[in-house]
Every structure is written in C-alpha cells, then in structure tokens.
Design an enzyme around this catalytic site. Structure first.
Site, mmCIF file in Angstrom:
data_model
loop_
_atom_site.group_PDB
_atom_site.id
_atom_site.type_symbol
_atom_site.label_atom_id
_atom_site.label_comp_id
_atom_site.label_asym_id
_atom_site.label_seq_id
_atom_site.Cartn_x
_atom_site.Cartn_y
_atom_site.Cartn_z
ATOM 1 N N ASP A 16 46.033 24.379 -62.979
ATOM 2 C CA ASP A 16 44.837 24.160 -62.173
ATOM 3 C C ASP A 16 45.029 22.894 -61.363
ATOM 4 O OD1 ASP A 16 41.950 23.510 -61.410
ATOM 5 O OD2 ASP A 16 41.721 25.377 -62.531
ATOM 6 N N ASP A 34 49.057 21.681 -57.373
ATOM 7 C CA ASP A 34 48.708 22.645 -56.336
ATOM 8 C C ASP A 34 49.624 23.856 -56.426
ATOM 9 O OD1 ASP A 34 48.118 24.058 -54.034
ATOM 10 O OD2 ASP A 34 48.430 22.363 -52.676
ATOM 11 N N GLN A 35 49.055 25.025 -56.621
ATOM 12 C CA GLN A 35 49.860 26.234 -56.766
ATOM 13 C C GLN A 35 50.633 26.579 -55.490
ATOM 14 O OE1 GLN A 35 46.240 28.975 -57.033
ATOM 15 N NE2 GLN A 35 47.805 30.388 -56.326
ATOM 16 N N ASP A 58 44.566 33.436 -60.739
ATOM 17 C CA ASP A 58 43.129 33.315 -60.497
ATOM 18 C C ASP A 58 42.895 31.897 -59.978
ATOM 19 O OD1 ASP A 58 40.430 33.797 -60.415
ATOM 20 O OD2 ASP A 58 40.108 33.516 -62.552
ATOM 21 N N HIS A 61 42.722 30.974 -54.317
ATOM 22 C CA HIS A 61 42.210 32.100 -53.529
ATOM 23 C C HIS A 61 42.474 31.997 -52.042
ATOM 24 C CE1 HIS A 61 40.448 32.745 -57.356
ATOM 25 N NE2 HIS A 61 39.375 32.035 -57.163
ATOM 26 N N GLU A 86 43.891 37.967 -58.753
ATOM 27 C CA GLU A 86 42.445 38.210 -58.773
ATOM 28 C C GLU A 86 41.795 37.645 -57.508
ATOM 29 O OE1 GLU A 86 40.878 36.432 -62.307
ATOM 30 O OE2 GLU A 86 41.768 37.945 -63.596
ATOM 31 N N ASP A 87 40.553 38.023 -57.304
ATOM 32 C CA ASP A 87 39.744 37.513 -56.190
ATOM 33 C C ASP A 87 40.374 37.774 -54.831
ATOM 34 O OD1 ASP A 87 37.706 36.608 -57.901
ATOM 35 O OD2 ASP A 87 38.876 34.820 -58.352
#
Length: 195
Positions: A16, A34-35, A58, A61, A86-87
């Site tokens: 996260d 940071d992904q 998740d 986004h 997701e999302d």
C-alpha cells in the site's frame, strides 16, 4: 480471510502507498510504496520466498498503476498462477486516467486479441499489430475472465512451445474440435493441442 481461501501455509505480502496501512493478518509482510514504481515491485518480489502464485491488485486504480503493475508482475507470476485486478470500472472514469484508448480495459481487450494469436490468420492486420510480448503472453496464458469491474488472468502450467503447435494446412481437418476446419482463407496457421 486470504489464509482461509488459500491455505494455512500462505506467505502473504500486502502493499500500500499509505504508510499507516497494515495487513489484517499479523503473519503478513506489509510493504509501503507506489505500485507504479517497478523498483518497489522488485523489492516485494525479492522479499517473497519464491514466485508469486496469486496477485490481487486492489491498489491505486489509476491506469498507469494497473497496467504498469500487470506488465511488471504478470511475467514473473508462477506457472499456473492467477492475477486478479479489481475496480476496473475506473477505466471509464477520466479522473483515474480512463475513458480512452489507454485505459486498463482497452489494455485487456488487446490482451484478449493476444490470447488468440495462434488463431489469427498469418497475414492478418490483427496479427501484425501484436508484439513479441503479446506472443509471449499468448504462449503462457490459459484464460482471461472478465466480470463486472474485475478481470482475472490465468497462467498455463507450462508455456506452449513451438513443438506443441501443429500446422493447419488450408482446408484440412484438425482436432480437438471434431469436424472443425481451418478457415480456407487463412493460409497456414496453427492449432493448439492442449494436453
């Protein structure tokens, strides 16, 4: 929750950007960063005891985050692994960088074309648009499932090699589809024989 689904021996890594976020599982390893940063993702992989079997994105986004994370992690996912995003509805929201040709769902549509690479006529425009990375994706991907706001990618247990491909000559009958025929306008192509 994850341990009840994936088993008691689960090695859980959570990521996260918010440093106050911690995993609900005390045995989980939490990574903060940071992904969209490949170096951050590489540190997560280095901390894992082996290749990842399941990825559930998740995260942020945003299109750059969803696509960049997929492009970095999917090639490193274990054979037979599952990758979930997701999302995906944010692909239709301009505030997340969606609603255009660079959205995650447009990326997924291109991956669906890539998945069907071996079925595309050799001299087709669709086949010509695919890159070497797309062909590698087709060799190692078993399925793409699209649900409301969720996309699931499943990897094959083993990548398809050229020896797994049987030539389909114009008009010849091929298996596994009983009675199916190669498209007579397709020229020479390939049919997959899945064991």
């Amino acid at each position: 929750l994850w341990r009840s689904w994936l088993g008691p021996g689960l090695e859980l890594h959570c990521a996260d950007i918010n440093p106050r976020c911690v995993a609900g599982d005390p045995a989980a390893t939490t990574h903060h960063g940071d992904q969209a940063d490949p170096a951050f993702l590489a540190r997560i992989l280095a901390a894992a005891s082996g290749a990842l079997d399941v990825v559930v994105d998740d995260g942020g986004h945003g299109m750059r985050q969803q696509i960049g994370t997929f492009e970095f992690l999917y090639p490193r996912l274990a054979a037979g692994g599952v990758y979930v995003v997701e999302d995906c509805h944010t692909s239709y929201w301009p505030s997340f960088g969606g609603d255009g040709p660079r959205s995650f769902m447009e990326f997924v549509k291109r991956k669906m074309d890539a998945l069907h690479y071996f079925h595309l006529p050799v001299a087709s425009d669709a086949r010509a648009r695919l890159s070497a990375e797309d062909v590698a994706f087709a060799r190692e991907t078993k399925a793409i499932s699209v649900f409301e706001s969720v996309v699931v990618f499943e990897k094959r247990e083993a990548a398809i090699s050229p020896t797994d491909l049987a030539p389909v000559i114009r008009g010849s009958v091929f298996t596994p589809g009983v009675g199916q025929r190669a498209d007579s306008t397709a020229g020479i192509g390939y049919a997959l024989y899945d064991a």
